[in-house]
Motif scaffolding. Sequence first.
Motif, short mmCIF file in Angstrom:
data_model
loop_
_atom_site.label_atom_id
_atom_site.label_comp_id
_atom_site.label_asym_id
_atom_site.label_seq_id
_atom_site.Cartn_x
_atom_site.Cartn_y
_atom_site.Cartn_z
N GLU A 1 0.84 -1.20 0.00
CA GLU A 1 0.00 0.00 0.00
C GLU A 1 0.88 1.25 0.00
OE1 GLU A 1 -3.05 0.29 2.86
OE2 GLU A 1 -3.81 -1.75 2.58
N HIS A 2 0.45 2.25 -0.71
CA HIS A 2 1.16 3.53 -0.77
C HIS A 2 0.33 4.57 -0.02
CE1 HIS A 2 4.01 1.86 -3.63
NE2 HIS A 2 2.98 1.35 -4.30
N TRP A 3 0.88 5.02 1.09
CA TRP A 3 0.16 5.96 1.94
C TRP A 3 0.69 7.37 1.76
CZ3 TRP A 3 -1.40 4.15 7.48
CH2 TRP A 3 -2.27 3.05 7.36
N GLN A 4 -0.12 8.28 2.21
CA GLN A 4 0.25 9.67 2.29
C GLN A 4 0.07 10.15 3.73
OE1 GLN A 4 -2.05 11.89 -0.55
NE2 GLN A 4 -0.67 11.41 -2.24
N ARG A 5 0.75 11.26 4.04
CA ARG A 5 0.62 11.84 5.38
C ARG A 5 0.46 13.34 5.25
NH1 ARG A 5 5.33 11.89 9.94
NH2 ARG A 5 6.27 13.29 8.41
N ALA A 6 -0.51 13.85 5.99
CA ALA A 6 -0.72 15.30 6.09
C ALA A 6 -0.43 15.72 7.53
CB ALA A 6 -2.14 15.67 5.70
N LEU A 7 0.17 16.88 7.68
CA LEU A 7 0.44 17.45 8.99
C LEU A 7 -0.52 18.61 9.23
CD1 LEU A 7 4.35 17.52 8.92
CD2 LEU A 7 2.88 15.86 10.08
N VAL A 8 -1.12 18.63 10.41
CA VAL A 8 -2.04 19.70 10.79
C VAL A 8 -1.38 20.48 11.92
CG1 VAL A 8 -4.36 20.30 11.54
CG2 VAL A 8 -3.98 18.22 10.19
N ARG A 9 -1.22 21.78 11.72
CA ARG A 9 -0.50 22.63 12.67
C ARG A 9 -1.41 23.70 13.21
NH1 ARG A 9 4.77 25.18 10.25
NH2 ARG A 9 3.26 26.26 8.93
N VAL A 10 -1.32 23.94 14.54
CA VAL A 10 -2.08 25.01 15.17
C VAL A 10 -1.14 25.78 16.09
CG1 VAL A 10 -4.31 23.82 15.08
CG2 VAL A 10 -2.81 23.49 17.06
N PRO A 11 -1.43 27.04 16.35
CA PRO A 11 -0.58 27.83 17.26
C PRO A 11 -0.84 27.44 18.71
CG PRO A 11 -2.43 29.15 16.48
CD PRO A 11 -2.48 27.85 15.72
N PRO A 12 0.00 27.93 19.63
CA PRO A 12 -0.21 27.63 21.05
C PRO A 12 -1.60 28.06 21.50
CG PRO A 12 1.92 28.66 20.70
CD PRO A 12 1.20 28.75 19.40
N GLY A 13 -2.20 27.24 22.35
CA GLY A 13 -3.54 27.53 22.85
C GLY A 13 -4.64 26.81 22.11
N SER A 14 -4.34 26.29 20.92
CA SER A 14 -5.35 25.58 20.14
C SER A 14 -5.12 24.08 20.10
CB SER A 14 -5.40 26.13 18.70
OG SER A 14 -5.78 27.48 18.68
N GLY A 15 -4.16 23.59 20.86
CA GLY A 15 -3.87 22.16 20.85
C GLY A 15 -5.02 21.31 21.33
N THR A 16 -5.71 21.76 22.38
CA THR A 16 -6.85 21.00 22.90
C THR A 16 -7.97 20.94 21.88
OG1 THR A 16 -6.28 21.66 25.17
CG2 THR A 16 -8.52 20.85 24.77
N ALA A 17 -8.26 22.06 21.22
CA ALA A 17 -9.30 22.07 20.20
C ALA A 17 -8.94 21.17 19.02
CB ALA A 17 -9.55 23.50 19.72
N LEU A 18 -7.66 21.15 18.64
CA LEU A 18 -7.23 20.28 17.55
C LEU A 18 -7.40 18.81 17.92
CD1 LEU A 18 -5.81 19.73 14.85
CD2 LEU A 18 -3.62 19.92 16.06
N ALA A 19 -6.97 18.43 19.11
CA ALA A 19 -7.10 17.04 19.53
C ALA A 19 -8.57 16.62 19.59
CB ALA A 19 -6.44 16.83 20.90
N HIS A 20 -9.44 17.50 20.08
CA HIS A 20 -10.86 17.19 20.16
C HIS A 20 -11.46 17.00 18.76
CE1 HIS A 20 -14.96 17.17 21.73
NE2 HIS A 20 -15.27 18.07 20.80
N ALA A 21 -11.09 17.88 17.83
CA ALA A 21 -11.63 17.77 16.48
C ALA A 21 -11.17 16.48 15.80
CB ALA A 21 -11.21 18.99 15.66
N LEU A 22 -9.91 16.15 15.95
CA LEU A 22 -9.39 14.92 15.34
C LEU A 22 -10.04 13.69 15.95
CD1 LEU A 22 -5.60 15.86 15.18
CD2 LEU A 22 -7.22 15.78 13.27
#
Length: 712
Positions: free
Chosen positions: A663-684
């Motif tokens: 299988e050939h996979w791809q990877r995307a990186l999602v970046r947020v500034p400080p203070g938005s880490g909790t919101a990013l983890a919740h959304a993912l």
Amino acid sequence: MSRQDDSADGPEQLALIRESVRKAKAPKAKPRTWRGAALAKELPVARVLVDKGVLHLDRYFEYAVPQELDAEAQPGVRVRVRFGAGSKNVRDGRREGGGLIDGFLVERVAEAEYQGPLAALAQVVSPEPVLDAELLGLTRAVADRYAGSLADVVQLAVPPRHARAEARTFPPAAEPPAAPEPGSWARYERGAELIGALASGGAPRAVWTALPGPEWAGEIALAVRAALASGRGALVVVPTVRLAARVDAALEAELGPGRHALLTADAGQQKRYAEWLAVRRGSVRAVVGTRAAMFAPVRDLGLVVVWDDGDAHHSDDHAPFPHVREVLELRAARERCAFLLGSLSCTVEAAQLVRSGWAGAVAAPRDEVRRAAPRVRTVGDQDLARDEAARAARLPSVAWDVAREALRSGPVLIQVPRRGYVPRLACQTCRAPARCRRCAGPLEAREASGALACGWCGREEGAWQCAECGGVRLRAQVVGARRTAEELGRAFPAVPVRTSGREQVLDTVSTAPALVVSTPGAEPVAEGGYAAALLLDGWAMLGRPDLRAGEEALRRWITASSLVRSQEAGGTVVIVAEPTLRPVQALVRWDPTGHALRELADRAELAFPPVSRMAAVSGTPRAVADFLRAVELPGDAEVLGPVPVPDTAPGGARRPGAPPPGEHWQRALVRVPPGSGTALAHALKQAQAARMARTRGGVEPVRVRVDPPDIG
């Protein structure tokens, strides 16, 4: 009795008669039952965390508590419940059906939120409350931070049960020791202040850059004793079993026998669980261990210590992949205890803790560093090109002379950056990697016969020819420990050569002259220190396509060099790498903190971690695209990529988390500034849970990892 008397008492008697009749006609209260069995009279509903580490089932399930299990079914105990596929209610565990599955009873309540019939607890596996409220809160916080399931984190936090260990009785905790003197902590600026604060019940937070030498284990033990002296507990987490054994010996020397627990995965299930129970029941107040010990239920925790946070062993290999440093930061904040991050080197994350003001720096003054560190000499590419002696055993003249002189007074350490015989081969002419013509895998020289074979498919290559230039001669891009040992044996025929690596790791070597060839992380400790160290093929570690290549190379060099005698005692280190490179200069100056601060400044310009929070989403191109369309990212999130995921790490080894073969996979990186880490983890987490709930419909899976260690 006369009629008159009867009439006088008539109204009261009639009222009594009517009340008696009403009670007789009213239905009698029946005990609450489940399928004919009586339920617990008080708090008859149990909320259970089932051992299913899938995100769309990351919640508590309600079960009825039978009366016969009332006494044992207390919060925190292990239970077994019915849980299976089928209708919605059956899948939720709210009706009889499905197979038995393990779980933890989280709490008991008077009324169920679900209005239908509840399935009953099938069994209380053990009355030992292993998941108390504090540990439950910590594991929930870790699961939320890493976008994972609570069940997965609890599985990491609570070791497997062993009935014989639970039957043991443990003695009460010993009286707190006397507060210690600062000892060797006096060598550091603010070191004595740190020990005094711990002994007085304070909660300082410190990033400690330890001086080279073996004293660091004893200094950790001294800090633990100071915390115990205040009537509190202490927890120390180190990356490997070998380092845990060193701290274990230091703690026994400082505290005496029986006053601390050693928690490591290789201890065996019974011993490990018995040690864990001794901690949970309060028999011992100090713990040292490897990664899993970060969740140890220490009573009245007053100090958490993480040693060498840059070591990859501190990042768990199981979902949701928590890192020891981050978990202990959470514990320090939740339990308001002291935090000590120590290392011979310094990571960018450690520098960020100091730069942000969350922790203070504890380091030695420069004159103390120069007194403790060995002398460091460099050999660059230009020196090698002019040096005929470098062709023999790959040792330039400088390294040859240093090794020959050092062997007169003790052992010499040679660090090579790869394991094995000849891990990587390339064309002698153009240096293009040698690849298999069938699957493009890396070609390797088999140890027994020397024949070329593919490291992926195993097919032998009889007549290799370079696809780039047509050359037919090969060269070793990086020569491993065994091959280096053979070459050194020929170069120094009268000196014993020992190797330490994956197959056999040496703990210690004697003071007798010898050449010790080791891979990074497997260096044995020499009694009295090595007379010299040779760090070969430095370009191999610096040339890795990874954001942390320079930081990791410096960490490995400093770890090996710290085993060498001080410059005053004649200790010398020779590194074969370009002298102008930043990590090499940091080693020469013995300034890991300065290197980390400069790396942090570069990361800040590029908005890379730890200045920002980042998550990786991997899968097939279609799966990654579908996931990114479905997830509701924070407004300040930025998506980088996707890009192809390589199957192998540098050196030909299969990369952890690589896609399945074919299988050939791809990877995307999602970046947020400080203070938005909790919101990013919740959304993912929400998006991943929704996809997993639809997996039966043919939705392709994706892998989500918050704070990936490799973003190069």
